[in-house]
Design an enzyme around this catalytic site. Structure first.
Site: not given
Ligand code: GAR
Length: 219
Positions: A14, A110, A94
């Site tokens: 994170g 990315h 997803l």
């Protein structure tokens, strides 16, 4: 203007979430108001809690498939009144249905100069290819993996002696600059998604050095 309500979806450390939390203060046109993690051990959850942001665990292993997993995430996002979604090291692919529900409202970071090196093990493949330059991309999410209109990119040199860890760390430093800028551009309306391009609607006065956005104005 009221700041946009942004959710961050994360699976791991994170550090990009942290960069967004740190940027979501004062005059920033966004606030991180919800974090969703899919792993109980994701350090992103701790970062959210430390920042006083709601953190919800939606554990993919507890669902029969991708659709019900994503429906549970969607419910959290809708209940929190989320307007923008940021994928930040969210390591689940997803479905097109979920992506379409958040069309032009969902970003991803990315660790490569897309469209090169989509998918996993980016740095390993960059090193194996003997490249001298790599980078990171913040893009609007489209149904194909690591695909969609580019908001901000940053170039990062590959240096002699680099291994995956050293290169990842150098790229990550630029991700932490690129992601807040990309989110700021879009949530402020300074940039808009126009089909498959992101374009500026007005000149942007300043940005962290080393970043490039679609009109090439970044320095
Ligand atoms: C980042 O390098 C991000 O670009 C990458 O995972 C890392 C997450 O780090 N994402 C992908 O590879 C997705 N295709 P973080 O958890 O410290 O932000």
């Amino acid at each position: 203007m009221r700041p946009a309500r942004v959710a961050v979806l994360a699976s791991g450390s994170g550090s990009n979430l942290q960069a967004l939390l740190d940027a979501a203060v004062g005059e920033a046109p966004f606030r991180i108001t919800q974090v969703v993690v899919n792993r109980a051990d994701a350090f992103a959850r701790v970062r959210a809690e430390r920042a006083g942001v709601a953190a919800t665990l939606v554990d993919h292993t507890r669902f029969a498939g991708r659709e019900p997993f994503e429906a549970a995430i969607d419910e959290v996002l809708r209940a929190a009144g989320i307007e923008w979604v940021c994928l930040a090291g969210f390591m689940r692919v997803l479905t097109p249905g979920f992506v379409e529900r958040w069309r032009d409202r969902m970003l991803n970071v990315h660790p490569s100069l897309l469209p090169a090196f989509t998918g996993l093990h980016t740095h390993r493949r960059v090193l194996a290819a003997g490249l001298k330059i790599t980078g990171c991309t913040v893009h609007v999410v489209r149904p194909a993996l690591d695909d969609g209109p580019v908001v901000v990119q940053a170039a990062v040199p590959v240096v002699d002696g680099d291994d995956e860890a050293s290169l990842a760390a150098r790229v990550l430093t630029m991700e932490h600059r690129a992601y807040p800028l990309a989110l700021r551009l879009l949530t402020s309306g300074a940039a808009v998604v126009d089909g498959e391009r992101v374009r500026l609607t007005r000149p942007v006065a300043s940005a962290p050095s080393g970043l490039l956005w679609p009109d090439g104005a970044g320095r």
